[in-house]
Scaffold this active site. Structure first.
Site, PDB file in Angstrom:
ATOM      1  CE  LYS A   1      -3.920  -0.294   0.138  1.00 62.84           C
ATOM      2  NZ  LYS A   1      -5.000  -0.568  -0.840  1.00 62.84           N
TER       3      LYS A   1
HETATM    4  O1  P1T Z   1      -6.546  -2.746  -1.074  1.00 60.68           O
HETATM    5  P1  P1T Z   1      -5.945  -3.767  -1.972  1.00 60.68           P
HETATM    6  O2  P1T Z   1      -5.113  -3.129  -3.021  1.00 60.68           O
HETATM    7  O3  P1T Z   1      -6.970  -4.706  -2.514  1.00 60.68           O
HETATM    8  O4  P1T Z   1      -4.939  -4.621  -1.088  1.00 60.68           O
HETATM    9  C1  P1T Z   1      -5.432  -5.596  -0.202  1.00 60.68           C
HETATM   10  C2  P1T Z   1      -4.540  -5.787   1.003  1.00 60.68           C
HETATM   11  C3  P1T Z   1      -3.917  -7.001   1.183  1.00 60.68           C
HETATM   12  N1  P1T Z   1      -3.113  -7.248   2.230  1.00 60.68           N
HETATM   13  C4  P1T Z   1      -2.892  -6.301   3.156  1.00 60.68           C
HETATM   14  C5  P1T Z   1      -2.010  -6.623   4.311  1.00 60.68           C
HETATM   15  C6  P1T Z   1      -3.476  -5.033   3.037  1.00 60.68           C
HETATM   16  O5  P1T Z   1      -3.207  -4.101   3.972  1.00 60.68           O
HETATM   17  C7  P1T Z   1      -4.351  -4.775   1.954  1.00 60.68           C
HETATM   18  C8  P1T Z   1      -5.134  -3.503   1.842  1.00 60.68           C
HETATM   19  N2  P1T Z   1      -4.986  -2.595   2.848  1.00 60.68           N
HETATM   20  C9  P1T Z   1      -5.814  -1.511   2.999  1.00 60.68           C
HETATM   21  C10 P1T Z   1      -6.959  -1.381   2.314  1.00 60.68           C
HETATM   22  C11 P1T Z   1      -5.375  -0.488   3.939  1.00 60.68           C
HETATM   23  O6  P1T Z   1      -6.125   0.466   4.195  1.00 60.68           O
HETATM   24  O7  P1T Z   1      -4.256  -0.630   4.448  1.00 60.68           O
END
Ligand code: P1T
Length: 400
Positions: A50
């Site tokens: 992220k």
């Molecule tokens: O949001 P996305 O691009 O689908 O990623 C998914 C995801 C997978 N694994 C971890 C550890 C994550 O932190 C996330 C997504 N995280 C958020 C949406 C956030 O606000 O940190």
């Protein structure tokens, strides 16, 4: 930005450019003929996939004159990693940050956020996304009341999937196409399958677009969604365990974020996962591959292995040289105090080596720990409160 051997200007220049690493031991254990490759995102400066969207959302908002140093207050609802990326960007650039985050998210994320200078507001995990008490509802309330408050909004901001279309995707394609096929390590020199968990959906949507538009339109993209979430498609997949709470952080929601494409042109199929299989897959990534990943990485691996055993995935699993990329989104730094991790790390079966160590040390009784059970349980006794012979106790005493 490709790897640079020269001095970087700040932490943001160390975002992304993460390695793609062969998961050969897991592949062998699972009887796979294809290549299993992990995109390891915890090496990014803030520790997760992220960071990339945080950096891009801030930089694009600056270009649009939406952020003013010394005045703007960046407010973001997040499961933590986007918050850490934003807090890192805002520390570098001089903006105040407020993060709203559900209670279920780890203490480690909150500590990292506070260390980076962010204010953190916790919200009830069970609050529905559109309730005024949810992390989204509270962020909106704060934005209305705080002068200079701005929500960059990872759930709707097109720079979220775009960050992955422009960086994560091309990095994966570059790594695969620049690694030649050999007799020992055959490769189709294409990305044949991509597996990633979905939270906002920005990662899977953006990487899919990069691969399908510019590299291999036949690549099969598999989304991973925890039981209890409603992101998987078709909706019938979400019936089992509907509404149940799960422990894995970062993936799954009770609403469909705008930036997630559920179009089968972008995400071909979905796998639902549970906590238990996710944590077992984390243990495999640590023990067999030496990768200190977080819980959602386990979900992605478990989803990948289940898909490879399905009728649809079997032909890929049996194909020598086919490349299956699994997105490993963050690292264990975020979860060190979580019971699921402590149980895995400290309560393993006593190993033959622990017994041997204990036998050797018992021959010369001393203050050194000699109980093989305790050795096997690692530091459990030392971490109990009021135990004075903890190696770290003097430091704590001195500090008091
Ligand atoms: O949001 P996305 O691009 O689908 O990623 C998914 C995801 C997978 N694994 C971890 C550890 C994550 O932190 C996330 C997504 N995280 C958020 C949406 C956030 O606000 O940190």
């Amino acid at each position: 930005m490709p790897y640079s051997p020269s001095v970087l200007n700040n932490a943001l220049e160390a975002v992304g450019n993460t390695p793609l690493i062969r998961l050969d031991k897991i592949a062998e254990q699972e009887g796979l003929q294809c290549n299993l490759l992990g995109k390891v995102e915890y090496t990014s400066a803030g520790g997760s996939v992220k960071d990339r969207i945080a950096k891009r959302m801030v930089e694009e908002a600056e270009k649009d004159n939406k952020l003013i140093p010394g005045q703007s207050v960046v407010i973001e609802p997040t499961s933590g990693n986007t918050g850490i990326g934003l807090a890192m960007a805002c520390a570098v650039k001089g903006y105040s940050v407020i993060i709203t985050m559900p209670n279920k998210m780890s203490l480690e994320k909150e500590a990292a956020l506070r260390a980076l200078g962010a204010e953190v507001v916790r919200t009830p995990t069970e609050a529905a996304w559109d309730s005024p008490d949810s992390h989204i509802g509270v962020a909106l309330k704060l934005q209305r009341e705080i002068p200079g408050g701005i929500i960059l909004d990872q759930y709707r901001n097109l720079n979220n999937p775009l960050a992955h279309e422009l960086t994560t995707g091309p990095e994966i394609i570059d790594a695969v196409t620049s690694t030649p096929s050999t007799t020992a390590k055959p490769s189709s020199e294409k990305v044949d399958v991509l597996v990633a968990g979905a939270g906002t959906g920005g990662t899977i949507t953006g990487i899919s677009r990069a691969i399908k538009k510019t590299h291999n339109r036949d690549c099969i993209v598999v989304g991973v969604d925890p039981k209890g979430s409603i992101l998987a498609c078709p909706d019938t997949l979400n019936v089992e365990g509907a509404g149940s709470l799960y422990i894995v952080e970062g993936i799954g929601y009770d609403f469909i974020p705008d930036v997630l494409s559920r179009d089968t042109a972008d995400v071909d199929s979905w796998i639902k996962t549970d906590d238990e299989e996710s944590f077992e897959a984390v243990r495999k990534l640590m023990r067999l591959e030496g990768l200190l990943v977080g819980g959602s990485s386990g979900s992605a691996l478990s989803g990948a292995l289940r898909w490879l055993k399905s009728a649809e995935g079997k032909c890929i699993a049996e194909k020598k040289g086919a490349n299956v990329v699994v997105l490993l989104a963050d690292g264990i730094r975020n979860y060190m105090s979580k019971p699921w991790f402590l149980k895995m790390a400290l309560e393993a079966e006593p190993s033959p080596l622990a017994k041997r160590i204990s036998d050797i040390l018992k021959e010369s009784p001393s203050q050194v720990q000699t109980d093989s059970e305790t050795l096997a349980e690692g530091i459990k006794t030392r971490t109990q409160p009021n135990v004075t012979n903890r190696p770290d106790a003097p430091d704590e005493v001195t500090r008091k």
